[in-house]
Write a protein that holds these residues in place. Structure first.
Motif, PDB file in Angstrom:
ATOM      1  N   SER A   1       0.853  -1.195   0.000  1.00  0.00           N
ATOM      2  CA  SER A   1       0.000   0.000   0.000  1.00  0.00           C
ATOM      3  C   SER A   1       0.887   1.243   0.000  1.00  0.00           C
ATOM      4  CB  SER A   1      -0.893   0.000   1.237  1.00  0.00           C
ATOM      5  OG  SER A   1      -0.125   0.323   2.383  1.00  0.00           O
ATOM      6  N   PRO A   2       0.322   2.395  -0.352  1.00  0.00           N
ATOM      7  CA  PRO A   2       1.113   3.643  -0.302  1.00  0.00           C
ATOM      8  C   PRO A   2       1.768   3.850   1.063  1.00  0.00           C
ATOM      9  CG  PRO A   2      -0.956   4.029  -1.445  1.00  0.00           C
ATOM     10  CD  PRO A   2      -1.027   2.629  -0.902  1.00  0.00           C
ATOM     11  N   ASN A   3       1.015   3.618   2.140  1.00  0.00           N
ATOM     12  CA  ASN A   3       1.580   3.829   3.474  1.00  0.00           C
ATOM     13  C   ASN A   3       2.732   2.875   3.768  1.00  0.00           C
ATOM     14  OD1 ASN A   3      -0.141   5.913   3.973  1.00  0.00           O
ATOM     15  ND2 ASN A   3      -1.518   4.748   5.313  1.00  0.00           N
ATOM     16  N   GLN A   4       2.590   1.637   3.302  1.00  0.00           N
ATOM     17  CA  GLN A   4       3.675   0.677   3.525  1.00  0.00           C
ATOM     18  C   GLN A   4       4.943   1.112   2.791  1.00  0.00           C
ATOM     19  OE1 GLN A   4       1.337  -2.762   2.257  1.00  0.00           O
ATOM     20  NE2 GLN A   4       1.795  -3.759   4.219  1.00  0.00           N
ATOM     21  N   ILE A   5       4.780   1.629   1.579  1.00  0.00           N
ATOM     22  CA  ILE A   5       5.946   2.097   0.819  1.00  0.00           C
ATOM     23  C   ILE A   5       6.655   3.212   1.586  1.00  0.00           C
ATOM     24  CG2 ILE A   5       6.639   3.331  -1.276  1.00  0.00           C
ATOM     25  CD1 ILE A   5       4.324   1.782  -2.707  1.00  0.00           C
ATOM     26  N   VAL A   6       5.860   4.108   2.171  1.00  0.00           N
ATOM     27  CA  VAL A   6       6.451   5.217   2.926  1.00  0.00           C
ATOM     28  C   VAL A   6       7.178   4.681   4.162  1.00  0.00           C
ATOM     29  CG1 VAL A   6       5.905   7.279   4.286  1.00  0.00           C
ATOM     30  CG2 VAL A   6       4.773   6.893   2.074  1.00  0.00           C
ATOM     31  N   GLU A   7       6.522   3.728   4.850  1.00  0.00           N
ATOM     32  CA  GLU A   7       7.140   3.174   6.063  1.00  0.00           C
ATOM     33  C   GLU A   7       8.442   2.447   5.761  1.00  0.00           C
ATOM     34  OE1 GLU A   7       4.029   0.793   7.750  1.00  0.00           O
ATOM     35  OE2 GLU A   7       2.798   2.574   8.166  1.00  0.00           O
ATOM     36  N   GLU A   8       8.520   1.866   4.564  1.00  0.00           N
ATOM     37  CA  GLU A   8       9.702   1.085   4.211  1.00  0.00           C
ATOM     38  C   GLU A   8      10.760   1.902   3.482  1.00  0.00           C
ATOM     39  OE1 GLU A   8       7.898  -2.101   2.034  1.00  0.00           O
ATOM     40  OE2 GLU A   8       6.888  -2.882   3.829  1.00  0.00           O
ATOM     41  N   ALA A   9      10.516   3.199   3.298  1.00  0.00           N
ATOM     42  CA  ALA A   9      11.505   4.040   2.612  1.00  0.00           C
ATOM     43  C   ALA A   9      12.813   4.037   3.402  1.00  0.00           C
ATOM     44  CB  ALA A   9      10.984   5.461   2.465  1.00  0.00           C
TER      45      ALA A   9
END
Lengths: 340, 340
Positions: free
Chosen positions: A28-36
């Motif tokens: 999800s978009p939020n997961q991508i941000v968290e994993e940046a």
């Protein structure tokens, strides 16, 4: 119908990292941000953060709003005026005077430009700069090639924005783009998304000083782009402004009869003027403000490209029909608390 | 850069009324609406209006929200479910359970699908229809030519929408459009603008019953289009929902600790079930609800075409640089109280 959000540098490059990502199960978009990666986040300079403290809510809830100021060339001299006003203590004791549903919250001197004013307008401090319309109408002219930013593309129509030739992100900000012949970027300007902060003004040639500020609390009023100066965005505490009672006067101003609804602003401080400190430390004086730290996901990072692509093509289990596109204001730039 | 908003029928016709209007000094969008002819307004059937009464605010302010229900083919059977639920009194006593900033306010049974529920979920009434994903993913297929609606055009890129091949208005509603070969309209669906009302659902294949409803309180979440059923829009009292305190739980739900923030919904009535009456009449019982009347500016009218054009090309004295375009959700369909 599918669309892609690609770095400009990759527009003609098949097999870019973004394209490869699309072929695997996507987070999800939020997961991508968290994993940046740690290095994909950019610390905001304390000089570019404003801490605005509202009077506590009726139930005692403390209300603090943090604003990130925009850097030149998009913001011009208004940002320096805002620091001057904050450092002069000018904002201390002003109020929220206007709350117009699906539009803006505006704060400033309740006696400024107010036919129902009960007192004299508050004098402005020395040293404020005077800007011209050109500072927001023209914004940044780009002579050389554009930087490596994200551009919203459409497979049929090439570049998609309802208000400009294109829209993109640059150094953490959403921007509109005017394109000259041959696809060359001619001009760029910041755009009015939810939470963006701008400078109230009267009729032209008044361009505003920075003493009257507003933030967007509804659908992006993009018709204000290049008509009012944008100076930043709310990065924390937005809900303290967006949930305020709406004014019943024209344009959502509180009438004289509802003057008690005007939320007092106790103080506005430039974060670099606040002491560094650990809020968890018991050795600090109770209630003493300390310098907050924030960071944003670099809009030039690979993680942001994947995030923007995921916002435009939702593949989370909830979604049945990914849109295949997004408008610039539906891709908010991720901002979070950073290490103090 | 200039763009035009033209009736489809006038797309190829130079010198249409809209084009002629652009050459004269133009009134503001609101003035155009105020000056629209009586016959350009369409009365909303009382069967298509819901009156939702919230508990009074802490300061005693009465809070009534009026929702216009959407007609088929865009809304499918959920609208009839909502009437069934309202007539069974099912909504009476439910609460607002979720307020997520820049997203949605959602109301329903606080014990439904809630791991922290204190009681059993409220049983649903008999006679509710079950819909399928296809009812919102496919929406209305158009075989013959499109009606005479407003389409947002761009001089370079032809049709401008970030989420669909085009966007338009049809019978009072904002819609997205899929265009087949040769410019023929293939499919149309309602879109998520500020104030639109939709049906909460869980993961597919759940499509929701209409017992859980939400409205948009921020920037248009157009990625929800064709993923959730839209059933209407708030036409009065939006500020009573948009200014509610935000929930601190995941997705803006109120946590068990802040259960006292859940605003009670006292009643939801179909307007046609309320008695007709003159609210000014002293012969009526105090506090008795009477049937409200609303009307919207026909989106097929000449006044609406001029209004939409003026929203996209602001020529009011305040504006320095008209945008030359607008997105569909920045052209809200005018709705007003009508004659009872």
């Amino acid at each position: 119908m599918t669309r892609s959000l690609l770095p400009v540098a990759a527009l003609l490059a098949l097999g870019s990292p973004v394209m490869a990502q699309e072929e695997t199960a996507a987070p999800s978009p939020n997961q991508i941000v968290e994993e940046a990666a740690r290095e994909e986040w950019v610390a905001i300079a304390p000089e570019d953060l404003l801490v605005m403290t509202l009077a506590p809510a009726a139930d005692g809830t403390e209300r603090e709003v943090v604003i990130q100021l925009m850097l030149a060339p998009f913001s011009q001299g208004w940002v320096e005026n805002i620091r001057t006003l904050a450092r002069a203590g000018w904002y201390d004791g002003i109020t929220v005077n206007r709350v117009q549903d699906n539009y803006v919250v505006q704060w400033g001197d309740p006696n400024y430009d107010n036919p129902e004013a009960e007192g004299a307008a508050k004098p402005l401090p020395e040293g404020l700069r005077t800007m011209s319309e050109g500072d927001y109408v023209d914004s940044a002219r780009v002579v050389e090639s554009d930087k490596d930013t994200i551009v919203l593309r459409h497979p049929k129509h090439d570049l998609v924005d309802s208000y400009a030739d294109s829209a993109s992100f640059s150094e953490g900000w959403p921007i509109g783009i005017e394109i000259a012949e041959k696809g060359k970027v001619l001009r760029r300007w910041p755009v009015h998304c939810y939470g963006m902060v701008g400078v109230g003004r009267g009729y032209s040639p008044d361009t505003g000083s920075g003493a009257e500020l507003y933030t967007v609390i509804g659908h992006a009023p993009r018709h204000l782009d290049r008509n009012i100066a944008l100076v930043g965005r709310v990065v924390e505490g937005m809900e303290h402004l967006s949930s305020l009672p709406r004014g019943s006067g024209a344009l959502g101003f509180y009438t004289a009869e509802e003057a008690d609804k005007r939320t007092p602003i106790l103080s506005v401080r430039v974060a670099s003027d606040l002491p560094e400190g650990d809020p968890a430390s018991s050795s600090e004086a109770v209630g003493q403000q300390t310098r907050p730290a924030f960071e944003f996901l670099s809009t030039e990072s690979e993680a942001f490209a994947r995030y923007a692509d995921a916002r435009a093509n939702r593949r989370d289990p909830f979604f049945i029909h990914p849109a295949g596109g997004a408008d610039i204001c539906n891709i908010p730039v991720p901002v979070r608390r950073g290490a103090d």
